[in-house]
Design a protein around this motif. Structure first.
Motif, short mmCIF file in Angstrom:
data_model
loop_
_atom_site.label_atom_id
_atom_site.label_comp_id
_atom_site.label_asym_id
_atom_site.label_seq_id
_atom_site.Cartn_x
_atom_site.Cartn_y
_atom_site.Cartn_z
N VAL A 1 0.69 -1.11 6.64
CA VAL A 1 2.02 -0.52 6.74
C VAL A 1 2.71 -0.55 5.39
O VAL A 1 2.31 -1.28 4.48
N ALA A 2 3.77 0.25 5.26
CA ALA A 2 4.56 0.25 4.03
C ALA A 2 5.45 -0.98 3.94
O ALA A 2 5.74 -1.47 2.86
N LYS A 3 5.89 -1.50 5.10
CA LYS A 3 6.74 -2.69 5.13
C LYS A 3 6.32 -3.57 6.30
O LYS A 3 5.92 -3.08 7.35
N GLY A 4 6.40 -4.86 6.10
CA GLY A 4 6.06 -5.82 7.15
C GLY A 4 6.72 -7.15 6.87
O GLY A 4 7.20 -7.42 5.76
N PRO A 5 6.76 -8.05 7.85
CA PRO A 5 7.43 -9.34 7.66
C PRO A 5 6.61 -10.30 6.82
O PRO A 5 5.39 -10.20 6.74
N LEU A 6 7.28 -11.26 6.20
CA LEU A 6 6.61 -12.38 5.57
C LEU A 6 6.23 -13.36 6.68
O LEU A 6 7.04 -13.66 7.56
N ARG A 7 5.01 -13.85 6.66
CA ARG A 7 4.49 -14.70 7.74
C ARG A 7 3.98 -16.01 7.16
O ARG A 7 3.25 -16.02 6.17
N LEU A 8 4.38 -17.11 7.78
CA LEU A 8 3.93 -18.44 7.37
C LEU A 8 3.03 -19.00 8.46
O LEU A 8 3.45 -19.09 9.63
N GLN A 9 1.82 -19.36 8.08
CA GLN A 9 0.85 -19.82 9.06
C GLN A 9 1.27 -21.19 9.61
O GLN A 9 1.61 -22.10 8.85
N PRO B 1 0.84 -1.21 0.00
CA PRO B 1 0.00 0.00 0.00
C PRO B 1 0.87 1.26 0.00
O PRO B 1 2.02 1.23 0.44
N ARG B 2 0.30 2.33 -0.50
CA ARG B 2 1.02 3.61 -0.57
C ARG B 2 0.43 4.57 0.45
O ARG B 2 -0.78 4.58 0.71
N PHE B 3 1.32 5.42 1.02
CA PHE B 3 0.92 6.38 2.04
C PHE B 3 1.48 7.75 1.70
O PHE B 3 2.55 7.88 1.10
N ASP B 4 0.74 8.82 2.09
CA ASP B 4 1.24 10.17 1.88
C ASP B 4 2.15 10.57 3.04
O ASP B 4 2.42 9.77 3.96
N ALA B 5 2.63 11.81 3.01
CA ALA B 5 3.58 12.28 4.02
C ALA B 5 2.98 12.27 5.42
O ALA B 5 3.71 12.19 6.42
N GLN B 6 1.67 12.33 5.52
CA GLN B 6 1.01 12.33 6.83
C GLN B 6 0.66 10.91 7.29
O GLN B 6 0.06 10.73 8.37
N GLY B 7 1.02 9.90 6.49
CA GLY B 7 0.74 8.52 6.88
C GLY B 7 -0.62 8.02 6.48
O GLY B 7 -1.02 6.92 6.89
N ASN B 8 -1.35 8.79 5.69
CA ASN B 8 -2.66 8.36 5.23
C ASN B 8 -2.52 7.45 4.00
O ASN B 8 -1.75 7.75 3.09
N LYS B 9 -3.28 6.36 3.99
CA LYS B 9 -3.20 5.45 2.85
C LYS B 9 -3.83 6.12 1.63
O LYS B 9 -4.96 6.59 1.69
N VAL B 10 -3.09 6.15 0.54
CA VAL B 10 -3.58 6.77 -0.69
C VAL B 10 -3.77 5.74 -1.80
O VAL B 10 -4.35 6.04 -2.84
N GLU B 11 -3.28 4.51 -1.59
CA GLU B 11 -3.45 3.45 -2.59
C GLU B 11 -3.43 2.11 -1.88
O GLU B 11 -2.58 1.86 -1.01
#
Length: 613
Positions: free
Chosen positions: A224-232, A181-191
């Motif tokens: 978030v812009a970055k996060g871990p890869l998770r295996l169930q 996802p994309r976020f603006d400078a204020q941390g709002n999701k824009v995409e």
């Protein structure tokens, strides 16, 4: 409706493949990390159900069980009971990335891959299931809202396009191109986040799936812009290997100050513009082949600047159906004037560099069409030309529906430029299909998912061939299943020369399943192939009237064949199973011939075996 003059089929198929890849995240020059799987150091606080082993194996019929062998290279989750395991998180985080891995399901198990820990692609033992949902193998799992009406709590899930999964205990391959996802400078999701493309066992199962929020079971509702890869890890026994993550971090270059000029006429090379007067010219916001000119043949020249945000080597791919084109960047010709498709690379500094793009429409019947794609250091290939441009004159595919159990004769082309000229492809609504070579009495391929693309055979004049469109298991260059051997170490015959082979056609039973008939070594042979329950595989019954002496059947040929239980074998590194159902007391043999292994068995009057896939 197609025009009277269309592209050759090879070009048409290449163009169709290019279309499907536009903006879908093909791997370029990203930063790739491969999880070594020598230990669990790549993960955060791994639970006790996870371990690193050398190999794993399932036993069909044993629910949620995997057997392990000591060693390294395979990550396995072995919860003692459902819900007892713990999810596994990578020590690194990712944003835009291609995730590629092999996985193996235990019978009845399920698991999942969570992108950024938030968006789940489902892994499930879907063997024998034909109904598809967001919970099927390869599905994008649904979101969940318990305040919604009963039975409607789950929403925005996506079933895979096809059931391309394989049997438990077989290795499967998953590739996902993910856009964070994309976020603006204020941390709002824009995409919103997107799965640009997902492939299961070589079959596209998702394209451009927008993820409006975390799926059920996510760690958090906060994106978030970055996060871990998770295996169930809390749902069942599952194994992974060959896990790679290719990250894309470089901002996309941008085109600025574009100016276009149109010159009517046919151009096979770049002209001297000093001697030409454009028909029209002006500013443009995007690269687009169609600017409204009435000329049927013309040259369109764009000049401008490209804002490069990261220095390094960039690759350009220009597609100009019905014409030619070239690209110059920073004063260098990246690709010369070329017809149809061109690719070239150039090293660029950061900053603004001059760019020139030319499209020469040479075929008066073609619609204007041009695309330009760019990739670079840690930059996923993207479409820098007009995303709304119509790339025209590509025919819609002609797909054969398997619901009526079709039996279709055509040419089938195999790797290595081998064409099967008397191929019979048999489809089933259970979504498991096969091709039989009537010239050799041989199985050619078995596949799961959609049936046949008959476009090359039925579009306009055609070339007589069709193509399997699902997850395919090939069985090598066709050779007779039956042969006389003077000893158990004699090489297998490669064709029917010297066998007195005569094809006698086939007959269909009430389920539209064929029994192929032929003569070999003076004996009459009936080769009946039927579908196993719920499409779990096919069963082959070979009946030989008065079999010749020293007659053998070759059931499998591969790099590796191992017996995993009495009468059941795994072939080629757990690609498919062979199960010997009836051999009249004859003993099978796994032999080594020319650096490969073969499973052969003496043939009396009747032989029955199954391929589980």
């Amino acid at each position: 409706m197609a025009r009277p003059r269309l592209l050759s089929f090879n070009r048409l198929m290449a163009f169709s493949a290019m279309l499907s890849s536009l903006a879908l995240g093909s791997t370029a020059l990203g930063q790739t990390r491969k999880l070594g799987l020598e230990d669990l150091s790549a993960f955060q606080n791994p639970g006790k159900s996870w371990q690193v082993v050398g190999d794993v194996q399932a036993e069909l019929g044993k629910e949620n069980k995997l057997q392990t062998e000591p060693g390294k290279g395979v990550l396995v989750n072995l919860p003692k009971r459902k819900g007892a395991g713990k999810d596994l998180y990578t020590a690194f985080e990712h944003g835009d990335a291609d995730i590629e891995l092999d996985y193996m399901m235990a019978p009845g198990a399920n698991s999942g891959v969570y992108l950024q820990g938030l968006y789940e692609v489902q892994l499930e033992d879907s063997w024998g299931k034909t109904d598809l949902s967001a919970a099927s193998n390869g599905g994008v799992y649904e979101r969940w809202d318990s305040s919604r009406p009963r039975g409607q709590e789950g929403y925005q899930g996506h079933a895979p396009r096809q059931n391309a999964g394989r049997a438990p205990g077989l290795w499967q391959h998953l590739k996902i191109s993910f856009q964070a996802p994309r976020f603006d400078a204020q941390g709002n999701k824009v995409e919103n986040a997107k799965i640009l493309r997902a492939e299961l066992n070589g079959v596209t199962i998702h394209e451009n799936v927008e993820l409006f929020g975390p799926t059920r079971g996510a760690d958090s509702e906060k994106e978030v812009a970055k996060g871990p890869l998770r295996l169930q890890g809390d749902h069942g026994a599952v194994a992974f290997r060959n896990v790679t993550v290719t990250e894309y971090k470089t901002p996309q270059p941008e085109l600025e100050n574009l100016h276009y000029a149109i010159y009517p006429g046919r151009f096979d090379a770049e002209p001297n513009y000093a001697n030409l007067k454009p028909e029209s010219e002006g500013a443009s916001a995007t690269l687009n082949a169609n600017l409204g000119t009435e000329a049927r043949q013309y040259l369109l020249r764009y000049t401008g600047t490209m804002l490069v945000k990261e220095p390094g080597e960039y690759t350009f791919h220009l597609t100009t159906p019905g014409g030619g084109g070239l690209v110059k960047v920073n004063g260098k010709e990246v690709m010369p004037m070329n017809y149809w498709n061109s690719t070239g690379s150039v090293k660029l500094p950061a900053g603004k560099v001059p760019v020139e793009v030319i499209y020469a429409k040479q075929m008066d019947w073609a619609k204007p069409a041009m695309t330009l794609q760019v990739s670079g250091p840690a930059l996923r290939e993207f479409l820098i030309s007009d995303k709304e441009a119509q790339l025209a004159d590509v025919t819609d595919p002609i797909l054969v529906d398997p619901k009526e159990r079709p039996v279709l004769r055509s040419f089938i082309d195999l790797p290595g430029d081998h064409r099967v000229t008397h191929a019979v492809s048999v489809g089933s609504p259970e979504q498991l299909h096969y091709t039989y070579d009537m010239d050799n009495g041989a199985l050619v391929q078995l596949w799961r998912g959609a049936f046949l693309d008959a476009t090359p055979m039925w579009h306009e004049r055609g070339d007589g061939s069709s193509r399997a469109t699902g997850s395919v298991q090939l069985f090598g260059k066709p050779a007779p299943v039956l042969a006389r051997l003077s000893s158990e170490q004699q090489a297998w015959v490669t064709d029917t020369t010297g066998t007195s082979y005569r094809q006698k056609g086939y007959r269909l039973n009430q389920r539209n399943e064929p029994t192929f008939k032929y003569q070999l070594y003076g004996s009459n042979v009936q080769d009946a192939i039927s579908l196993l329950e719920n499409g779990k595989g096919i069963q082959r019954q070979i009946s030989v009237d008065q079999p010749a002496a020293n007659l053998y059947a070759r059931l499998a040929d591969g790099n590796e064949i191992e017996e995993v239980s009495k009468g059941t074998y795994l072939v080629d590194g757990k690609a498919y199973y062979i199960r010997l159902d009836e051999a009249g007391g004859a003993k099978p043999l796994v032999r080594n011939i020319g650096g490969r292994q073969e499973l052969i068995v003496p043939v009396r009057n009747r032989l029955v075996y199954s391929i589980l896939y």
